[in-house]
Each structure stands twice: as structure tokens, then as C-alpha cells.
Enzyme design. Structure first.
Site, short mmCIF file in Angstrom:
data_model
loop_
_atom_site.label_atom_id
_atom_site.label_comp_id
_atom_site.label_asym_id
_atom_site.label_seq_id
_atom_site.Cartn_x
_atom_site.Cartn_y
_atom_site.Cartn_z
N LYS A 158 0.85 -1.19 0.00
CA LYS A 158 0.00 0.00 0.00
C LYS A 158 0.89 1.24 0.00
O LYS A 158 1.67 1.46 0.93
CB LYS A 158 -0.89 -0.02 1.24
CG LYS A 158 -1.76 1.23 1.38
CD LYS A 158 -2.77 1.08 2.49
CE LYS A 158 -3.51 2.39 2.71
NZ LYS A 158 -4.52 2.29 3.75
N LYS B 191 -2.34 -1.67 -3.72
CA LYS B 191 -3.19 -0.48 -3.68
C LYS B 191 -2.36 0.77 -3.80
O LYS B 191 -1.33 0.85 -3.11
CB LYS B 191 -3.94 -0.49 -2.34
CG LYS B 191 -4.82 0.68 -2.08
CD LYS B 191 -5.36 0.62 -0.68
CE LYS B 191 -6.04 1.95 -0.38
NZ LYS B 191 -6.31 2.10 1.02
C1 PBG Z 1 -7.55 3.17 5.80
C2 PBG Z 1 -7.83 3.12 4.36
C3 PBG Z 1 -7.66 4.11 3.37
C4 PBG Z 1 -8.15 3.58 2.18
C5 PBG Z 1 -8.56 2.28 2.46
N1 PBG Z 1 -8.34 2.01 3.78
C6 PBG Z 1 -7.19 5.49 3.50
C7 PBG Z 1 -5.78 5.79 3.72
O1 PBG Z 1 -4.95 4.91 3.88
O2 PBG Z 1 -5.48 6.97 3.81
C8 PBG Z 1 -8.24 4.30 0.87
C9 PBG Z 1 -9.28 3.82 -0.07
C10 PBG Z 1 -9.61 4.73 -1.19
O3 PBG Z 1 -8.96 5.76 -1.44
O4 PBG Z 1 -10.59 4.43 -1.89
N2 PBG Z 1 -6.24 3.18 6.19
#
Ligand code: PBG
Length: 333
Positions: A203, A257
Site C-alpha cells: 500500500k 493499492k
Molecule cells: C484506511 C484506508 C484508506 C483507504 C482504504 N483504507 C485510506 C488511507 O490509507 O489513507 C483508501 C481507499 C480509497 O482511497 O478508496 N487506512
């Protein structure tokens, strides 16, 4: 007449009519491989559209129940739930309470649509007053940062709350070191040995999450997430290291992601771990960009969606988390 055939091979023969094209189509997107993210809030009869994400809503539990019934009948693969509590605090207590929004949301989904796969996002940014993905501590340098190991204990509590509520799969997204192992330990020690973990293993710290932070009301109140999420300009192979660690700690499914700007990473993980179910998250910013252009009449939304989802599939993602899951399922019906 004698002549030399200069073009024995003509690729257009396989494209010359729709029936031929259909026969040689290899990649298909089916609703059962799509997961729809849902934002759940307090109240009743609440369905509030997120300004930066047209047709995506924060919804209360009663609306959630209707929504998941419909999704189950449409054959959507599942939902991933994000809770938005009425009250946030320093440690995100709501996420660790059996009466908290996420625990009640899980119970609602499992009651309304027992056959629909229910996943929870395991993280603290939606529940903490400061918007970071765990509890904070002050480093000797004076910098305030997320306390990795104290957060692991909180993640164990959150995971157990969701497991006891009946969730089918947990998906930790906070990028804490050791989070998979900590969650696996807690689950196994409490009789949830069969509950799978989908790790947000790879991520990146991404501007593509911008609209999500409106949706989940989770923008960090200071600083950013770069001390825990990955640097997109770092060595690409570091993605494999993240996967390796999570697999060793017991992750059952892996996620990359965001999706579109990271299809090389999806491909790399797929090639190196062909036996592992691989998901990618078609994130909020990817959704909003297409939506904005489509609303302006600049692009054809449905065709852009199909093309993007096929690209993710081709790269190697068998599972896609996308805000378009319901719309795609409706279109295919
Ligand atoms: C929580 C989380 C996030 C997303 C999914 N889980 C936000 C982040 O990490 O700031 C993002 C999902 C999206 O942008 O659609 N940590």
C-alpha cells in the site's frame, strides 16, 4: 493467376465481426470477483452522498441492510465495510467496542444478507480524533508518530470485535509492521482459526486516496502517512518484501493499492506469488477522476470502467475492490 501471398497472417481476421471477437476474448470481469466498499455511519434513514464521489454514500445501518440485500441478489462478490463513528478519540475506542459502529455494521450485514461475503477494513484512521492509523507517541526527536507496537495490540482488539460480530474476512490496511502476525495470533487464540486475512500488503502513500478521506472523514489532522505507507518512488521490488513478510505471518490473500498507477506492481506480485489470491484496490481518486470527466461528457464512464477493470485483471488481479462493483453487476444482469 499466380501471386505471392505477402500477408499469410492477418490479425484482423480474428476481429472482423462481433461473434469472432467474442470467441477469442480471453479476459472477462464478473461481479463475483468485485468487492464494493461501503461507508457506514450512525443514525437512521441516513444516505449522504460524498461530494467528491458522486453516487457513493455514507449510510446508516437500516440503509446498509437494504443495500446488502440488493448486492447479494446482484451476485456481487462482497462488501468491505468502513465505520464512521459518532465520536472519535485518541485511540479509536469505537472500533474496539462490541457496540461500536463497525461491530453493529457487521451484524447488520450478516443478518440481512447471510450469503454475501462481509469483509472489514481493520484500521484506526476513521476512529481516531487525529486521523492516523494507530495510537501516537512522541519520539526522542520530538516528532509525533504512530506507535507501531502499541497499535498492534489495538489491532488485535479490533479484529476480535469484528470476528465476534461474525465477519467473514478481515483486511488490515494500516501498514503497521507485524500486523498480520499479531492479528493471526489473536484470531487463533480465540477460536477463529478459519477466518482469513486479506492483507493490504503493498500500500503506497498516495494522493489517490484524497476523496476517501472525505468519505470516511479520516484525513490526518497533522502530517501525513509516509512513515507507514510505502514510497511509490522506492525500489519496486520492496513490494515483494512486503508480501513475503505478510505471507510468512499468515496472510491468506494479498492486495496491491492503488490499482491503475501500480499495475506493474500487481503484475510483479502475481508472477512471484502465482499461488496467492491477489486483489487490487481501485481507489477513491481513481473513481472520482473518471466520474468527474464522465459528468462533463468528456469520457464514456461504462467503457472506461470496463477497460480499467480488464487492465487490472490482465495484470493479474483476480479480485478487485471498486466503487463501481454494484453498477457493473447491474449492467451485467
Ligand atoms: C484506511 C484506508 C484508506 C483507504 C482504504 N483504507 C485510506 C488511507 O490509507 O489513507 C483508501 C481507499 C480509497 O482511497 O478508496 N487506512
Amino acid at each position: 493467376m499466380e501471386y505471392e501471398n505477402l500477408m499469410p497472417i492477418r490479425p484482423r481476421r480474428l476481429r472482423y465481426n462481433p461473434a469472432v471477437r467474442k470467441l477469442v476474448t480471453e479476459y472477462r470481469v464478473t461481479p463475483e470477483r468485485l468487492i464494493l466498499p461501503l461507508f457506514v455511519c450512525e443514525g437512521s434513514g441516513v444516505k449522504v452522498e460524498i461530494p467528491s464521489m458522486p453516487e457513493v454514500y455514507q449510510m446508516s445501518l437500516d440503509i446498509l441492510a437494504e443495500e446488502v440485500r440488493e448486492l447479494e441478489s446482484l451476485g456481487v462478490g462482497g462488501v468491505i465495510l468502513f465505520g464512521i463513528p459518532a465520536k472519535k478519540d485518541e485511540i479509536g475506542s469505537d472500533a474496539m467496542s462490541a457496540d461500536g459502529i463497525i461491530a453493529r455494521a457487521v451484524r447488520t450485514v450478516k443478518k440481512a444478507a447471510p450469503g454475501l461475503l462481509c469483509i472489514t477494513d481493520v484500521c484506526f484512521c476513521e476512529y481516531t480524533s487525529h486521523g492516523h492509523c494507530g495510537c501516537l507517541k512522541k519520539l526522542p526527536s520530538g516528532i509525533v508518530d504512530v506507535d507501531n507496537d502499541a497499535t498492534l495490540e489495538m489491532l488485535q482488539k479490533q479484529t476480535l470485535i469484528q470476528a465476534e460480530a461474525g465477519v467473514d474476512m478481515v483486511a488490515p490496511s494500516g501498514m503497521m509492521d507485524g500486523m498480520i502476525g499479531a492479528m493471526r495470533d489473536a484470531l487463533d487464540a480465540n477460536g477463529f482459526t478459519n477466518l482469513p486475512i486479506m492483507s493490504y500488503a503493498v500500500k503506497y502513500a498516495s494522493a489517490f486516496y484524497g476523496p476517501f478521506r472525505d468519505a470516511a472523514d479520516s484525513a490526518p489532522q497533522f502530517g501525513d502517512r509516509r512513515s507507514y505507507q510505502m514510497d511509490f518512488a522506492a525500489v519496486a521490488e520492496s513490494a515483494l518484501r512486503e508480501v513475503e513478510l505478510d505471507v510468512a505471518e499468515g496472510a491468506d490473500l494479498i492486495m496491491v493499492k492503488p490499482a491503475l498507477a501500480y499495475l506493474d506492481i500487481v503484475r510483479m506480485v502475481h508472477e512471484n506469488y502465482p499461488e496467492l489470491p491477489l486483489a487490487t484496490y481501485n481507489v477513491s481518486g481513481e473513481y472520482s477522476m473518471v466520474k468527474a470527466a464522465a459528468l462533463n461528457g468528456w469520457v464514456d464512464e461504462d467503457r472506461i470502467v470496463d477497460e480499467s477493470l480488464i487492465a487490472m485483471t490482465r495484470a493479474g488481479a483476480g479480485i478487485i475492490l471498486t466503487y463501481w462493483a454494484k453498477k457493473v453487476a447491474q449492467r451485467m444482469k
